[in-house]
Write an enzyme that holds these catalytic residues in place. Structure first.
Site, mmCIF file in Angstrom:
data_model
loop_
_atom_site.group_PDB
_atom_site.id
_atom_site.type_symbol
_atom_site.label_atom_id
_atom_site.label_comp_id
_atom_site.label_asym_id
_atom_site.label_seq_id
_atom_site.Cartn_x
_atom_site.Cartn_y
_atom_site.Cartn_z
ATOM 1 N N CYS A 112 0.813 -1.226 0.000
ATOM 2 C CA CYS A 112 0.000 0.000 0.000
ATOM 3 C C CYS A 112 0.847 1.278 0.000
ATOM 4 C CB CYS A 112 -0.954 -0.010 1.186
ATOM 5 S SG CYS A 112 -1.860 -1.546 1.318
ATOM 6 N N HIS A 247 -3.398 6.552 2.582
ATOM 7 C CA HIS A 247 -3.820 5.241 2.078
ATOM 8 C C HIS A 247 -5.186 4.929 2.687
ATOM 9 C CE1 HIS A 247 -4.217 1.148 1.150
ATOM 10 N NE2 HIS A 247 -3.858 0.682 2.329
ATOM 11 N N ASN A 277 -10.166 -0.939 0.487
ATOM 12 C CA ASN A 277 -8.718 -0.784 0.435
ATOM 13 C C ASN A 277 -8.221 -1.337 -0.903
ATOM 14 O OD1 ASN A 277 -5.950 -1.143 0.704
ATOM 15 N ND2 ASN A 277 -6.055 -1.938 2.798
HETATM 16 N N1 ACO Z 1 -17.800 -9.465 10.178
HETATM 17 C C1 ACO Z 1 -18.179 -9.756 11.446
HETATM 18 N N2 ACO Z 1 -17.297 -10.036 12.423
HETATM 19 C C2 ACO Z 1 -15.984 -10.043 12.092
HETATM 20 C C3 ACO Z 1 -15.528 -9.749 10.781
HETATM 21 C C4 ACO Z 1 -16.507 -9.469 9.809
HETATM 22 N N3 ACO Z 1 -16.172 -9.175 8.528
HETATM 23 N N4 ACO Z 1 -14.179 -9.825 10.776
HETATM 24 C C5 ACO Z 1 -13.795 -10.131 12.018
HETATM 25 N N5 ACO Z 1 -14.869 -10.281 12.813
HETATM 26 C C6 ACO Z 1 -14.916 -10.614 14.224
HETATM 27 C C7 ACO Z 1 -13.671 -11.346 14.661
HETATM 28 O O1 ACO Z 1 -13.768 -12.725 14.338
HETATM 29 C C8 ACO Z 1 -13.691 -11.083 16.153
HETATM 30 O O2 ACO Z 1 -14.615 -11.960 16.745
HETATM 31 P P1 ACO Z 1 -14.263 -12.659 18.161
HETATM 32 O O3 ACO Z 1 -14.127 -11.511 19.126
HETATM 33 O O4 ACO Z 1 -15.456 -13.521 18.387
HETATM 34 O O5 ACO Z 1 -12.993 -13.395 17.922
HETATM 35 C C9 ACO Z 1 -14.262 -9.689 16.251
HETATM 36 O O6 ACO Z 1 -14.939 -9.438 15.016
HETATM 37 C C10 ACO Z 1 -13.207 -8.608 16.475
HETATM 38 O O7 ACO Z 1 -12.156 -8.808 15.530
HETATM 39 P P2 ACO Z 1 -10.898 -7.841 15.457
HETATM 40 O O8 ACO Z 1 -9.970 -8.332 14.401
HETATM 41 O O9 ACO Z 1 -10.353 -7.617 16.809
HETATM 42 O O10 ACO Z 1 -11.616 -6.510 14.965
HETATM 43 P P3 ACO Z 1 -11.038 -5.061 14.899
HETATM 44 O O11 ACO Z 1 -11.886 -4.141 15.650
HETATM 45 O O12 ACO Z 1 -9.556 -5.023 15.164
HETATM 46 O O13 ACO Z 1 -11.222 -4.695 13.341
HETATM 47 C C11 ACO Z 1 -10.007 -4.607 11.264
HETATM 48 C C12 ACO Z 1 -10.621 -5.493 12.350
HETATM 49 C C13 ACO Z 1 -11.110 -3.800 10.605
HETATM 50 C C14 ACO Z 1 -9.363 -5.499 10.199
HETATM 51 C C15 ACO Z 1 -8.960 -3.660 11.879
HETATM 52 O O14 ACO Z 1 -8.113 -4.380 12.733
HETATM 53 C C16 ACO Z 1 -8.114 -2.977 10.823
HETATM 54 O O15 ACO Z 1 -8.604 -2.144 10.081
HETATM 55 N N6 ACO Z 1 -6.809 -3.241 10.786
HETATM 56 C C17 ACO Z 1 -5.905 -2.557 9.871
HETATM 57 C C18 ACO Z 1 -5.979 -3.108 8.508
HETATM 58 C C19 ACO Z 1 -5.133 -2.255 7.588
HETATM 59 O O16 ACO Z 1 -4.989 -1.068 7.798
HETATM 60 N N7 ACO Z 1 -4.537 -2.790 6.564
HETATM 61 C C20 ACO Z 1 -3.718 -1.926 5.713
HETATM 62 C C21 ACO Z 1 -2.666 -2.546 5.121
HETATM 63 S S1 ACO Z 1 -3.282 -3.574 3.877
HETATM 64 C C22 ACO Z 1 -1.995 -3.902 2.806
HETATM 65 O O17 ACO Z 1 -0.912 -3.511 2.937
HETATM 66 C C23 ACO Z 1 -2.347 -4.817 1.676
#
Ligand code: ACO
Length: 320
Positions: A112, A247, A277
């Site tokens: 990214c 990004h 993204n």
């Molecule tokens: N729908 C419903 N529930 C979900 C989903 C979904 N799509 N995805 C995960 N969950 C659940 C998980 O299983 C977890 O359940 P559990 O508590 O029963 O285990 C719960 O939701 C919380 O999951 P987390 O991963 O802790 O959720 P979080 O609040 O951290 O959000 C997210 C996840 C959106 C991915 C966030 O961490 C994020 O944005 N991270 C950064 C990603 C990023 O910026 N990437 C950029 C680089 S990409 C690149 O370089 C290609």
């Protein structure tokens, strides 16, 4: 080192739109979960186009916008983590279609952060050579790398491409780019080869995998660091910047950064609710939209900041 001026902007996204609720047919998720956690509402998916074709549409728009003759383009760099082939490069494949007979052309992989890395490389190479113009592209078909049974990744990404034509200038160019080894493998997609004579048990999983929480934590520090470093290099402060184009990964990351620098949220350009993204394509799509939509005008200063797999992070300040 001299700098660059963008003289043409282009972007292209495929037509097919997948809304958050559409995922309910295949995974346990909801529009509420996805939009409240990320800000994403929908994303585009390439059904008929390849990564190269998306790049071509964006590059053609940028070239037409620039009014530069293709024979004057000396360099084409494409940033992508989802190329159609290991070789030839996306950039090489584009030359003929863009009407460029010969130019230095290659791809780079910096996830990214790729577009900002590519701008930096293009600036350095134009500076070394007697060519005036380059085309820099970010393009992705991430939908082909996703595991649609993994709800933690498949809802986040989309497809698209953005491109700019740049001209060498005598003004100073400000770039900051960093990478460190992802020792915990929190973000990766493996390159799979079809033939393996000896290791029959080799993995065949090419899907994009991510530990979202760890990437989130990394992103908060990386974006703030990249913004601070490039501002320090330039002698400018946050109030000298007319628009920040980060990004487009997660609205909450952008809001935290905005709070960290005590900035108005309107100073950040966001389109992730429409495209998700798109990795290396996200910044150039946003840049082109912002320009053609009148959000940035000649004389404005724009700060681009990327972060992603590698781990990588990068920033630059451009005068429009
Ligand atoms: N729908 C419903 N529930 C979900 C989903 C979904 N799509 N995805 C995960 N969950 C659940 C998980 O299983 C977890 O359940 P559990 O508590 O029963 O285990 C719960 O939701 C919380 O999951 P987390 O991963 O802790 O959720 P979080 O609040 O951290 O959000 C997210 C996840 C959106 C991915 C966030 O961490 C994020 O944005 N991270 C950064 C990603 C990023 O910026 N990437 C950029 C680089 S990409 C690149 O370089 C290609």
């Amino acid at each position: 080192m001299s700098g660059i001026k963008i003289v043409g902007y282009g972007h292209f996204v495929p037509e097919t739109t997948i809304y958050n609720d559409d995922f309910k047919a295949i995974i346990d998720t909801s529009d509420e979960w996805i939009s409240s956690r990320t800000g994403i509402k929908e994303r585009r998916v390439a059904v008929n186009e390849t990564t190269t074709e998306l790049a071509l549409r964006a590059a053609k728009m940028a070239l037409e916008d620039s009014k530069v003759d293709p024979s004057e383009i000396g360099l084409v760099i494409t940033a992508t983590m989802s190329p159609d082939s290991f070789t030839p490069s996306t950039s090489s494949k584009l030359l003929g279609e863009l009407g460029i007979k010969q130019a230095m052309a290659f791809d780079i992989s910096a996830a990214c952060s790729g577009f900002v890395y590519a701008l930096n490389i293009a600036t350095a190479l134009l500076n070394q050579n007697n060519k005036e113009y380059a085309i820099v592209i970010g393009t992705e078909c991430l939908s082909e790398l996703l595991d649609y049974s993994d709800r933690t990744t498949c809802v986040l990404f989309g497809d698209g491409a953005g491109a700019v034509v740049i001209k060498k200038t005598a003004d100073a160019g400000y770039f900051y780019a960093m990478s460190k080894t992802d020792t915990e493998n929190i973000l990766y997609a493996k390159a799979i080869r079809g033939n393996d004579l000896f290791l029959n048990s080799k993995s065949t999983d090419y899907h994009l995998r991510m530990d979202g929480r760890k990437v989130y934590k990394f992103a908060l520090d990386a974006v703030s660091d990249a913004i601070s470093q490039v501002l320090e290099m330039s002698g400018l402060n946050v109030n000298d910047i007319d628009l920040f184009i980060p990004h487009q990964a997660n609205e909450r990351i952008i809001m935290s950064v905005c709070k960290h620098f005590d900035l108005d949220f309107n100073k950040f350009y966001l389109n992730l609710e429409r495209y998700g993204n798109t990795s290396a394509a996200s910044i150039p799509i946003a840049l082109s939209e912002a320009y053609h939509g009148g959000k940035i005008k000649p004389g404005n200063r724009v700060l681009l900041v990327g972060f992603g797999a590698g781990l990588t992070w990068a920033s630059t300040i451009l005068k429009i």
